[in-house]
Motif scaffolding. Structure first.
Motif, short mmCIF file in Angstrom:
data_model
loop_
_atom_site.label_atom_id
_atom_site.label_comp_id
_atom_site.label_asym_id
_atom_site.label_seq_id
_atom_site.Cartn_x
_atom_site.Cartn_y
_atom_site.Cartn_z
N THR A 3 1.03 -1.24 0.17
CA THR A 3 -0.16 0.12 0.19
C THR A 3 0.94 1.23 -0.11
O THR A 3 0.69 2.05 0.16
N GLY A 4 1.86 1.34 -0.33
CA GLY A 4 2.84 2.40 -0.09
C GLY A 4 4.27 2.50 1.25
O GLY A 4 3.21 1.12 1.60
N GLU A 174 3.77 9.71 -3.95
CA GLU A 174 3.97 8.06 -4.84
C GLU A 174 3.96 7.62 -3.86
O GLU A 174 3.77 6.06 -3.82
N THR A 177 1.44 4.97 -1.70
CA THR A 177 0.83 4.69 -2.27
C THR A 177 1.52 3.44 -2.94
O THR A 177 2.28 2.98 -3.07
#
Length: 217
Positions: A3-4, A174, A177
């Motif tokens: 999920t990052g 980003e 993410t």
């Protein structure tokens, strides 16, 4: 499922750069485990179906023979075959290639570069990566290898004792993410021709691995 990286990942490494001590590491180890290492494991699992099983490097530096006695690495690096990904305070860096080669590998590499079919192939791969904004790097001789013609058309490549190409991105939203998976995968795919050339013409054998272990002791 990736999920990052955690929100504290970059802050953790900024702090480690400022205070590379056992006290800092002990006080902030939970941030490394939760915001860096666990997400890196999830990232490698997400990439594994295409690029193979990944491995995270240990966070501790080998300082036995180093002038720099800082005990901890200021980045989290991981590999999947010739593919490399790294998280640090500077963001994410991805690379493909052979970061270090033992003498037998260097000999095979130079023989392939000198070959009139395989050498121009590598030359074209490297030129294309340069054109696409990648940095091509590696340990290089300042002069030419012994016995090499000073007018050899691929002299610059023959100087290399290791060869890899890389690209990096500064910290951004980003980083935290799932979209980071595809960005890394896309970059590795673009770099794959270099990895395949090295695998085909240099490769790693059991003897090479044994030499590398002895060299690192």
């Amino acid at each position: 499922m990736f999920t990052g990286f955690g929100d504290a990942a970059v802050d953790f490494y900024e702090g480690l750069e400022a205070d590379n001590s056992k006290a800092y590491w002990s006080d902030h180890r939970h941030l490394y485990d939760e915001h860096v290492r666990a997400p890196m494991q999830d990232l490698l699992l997400a990439l594994e179906p295409e690029f193979g099983e990944g491995r995270i490097f240990r966070p501790y530096r080998d300082v036995r023979f180093a002038k720099d006695k800082r005990p901890y690495k200021t980045q989290c690096g991981a590999t999947a075959g010739p593919h490399y990904v790294q998280l640090s305070a500077d963001g994410v860096m991805v690379a493909v290639g052979y970061y270090a080669m033992v003498p037998a590998q260097v000999a095979r590499y130079r023989a392939a570069v000198d070959d009139e079919r395989h050498g121009p192939e590598l030359e074209g791969i490297v030129a294309g990566l340069h054109d696409d904004g990648f940095t091509v790097a590696g340990d290089r001789l300042k002069t030419r290898p012994r016995g090499t013609d000073p007018d050899h058309p691929r002299l610059d490549l023959l100087r290399h004792r290791s060869l890899y190409a890389w690209q990096s991105w500064e910290p951004s939203d980003e980083l935290h993410t799932p979209a980071l998976v595809e960005r890394i995968a896309t970059t590795w795919r673009r770099l794959d021709p270099l990895g395949r050339w090295l695998d085909d013409h240099v490769g790693v054998t059991l003897d090479d691995a044994a030499q590398d272990v002895r060299r690192r002791r």
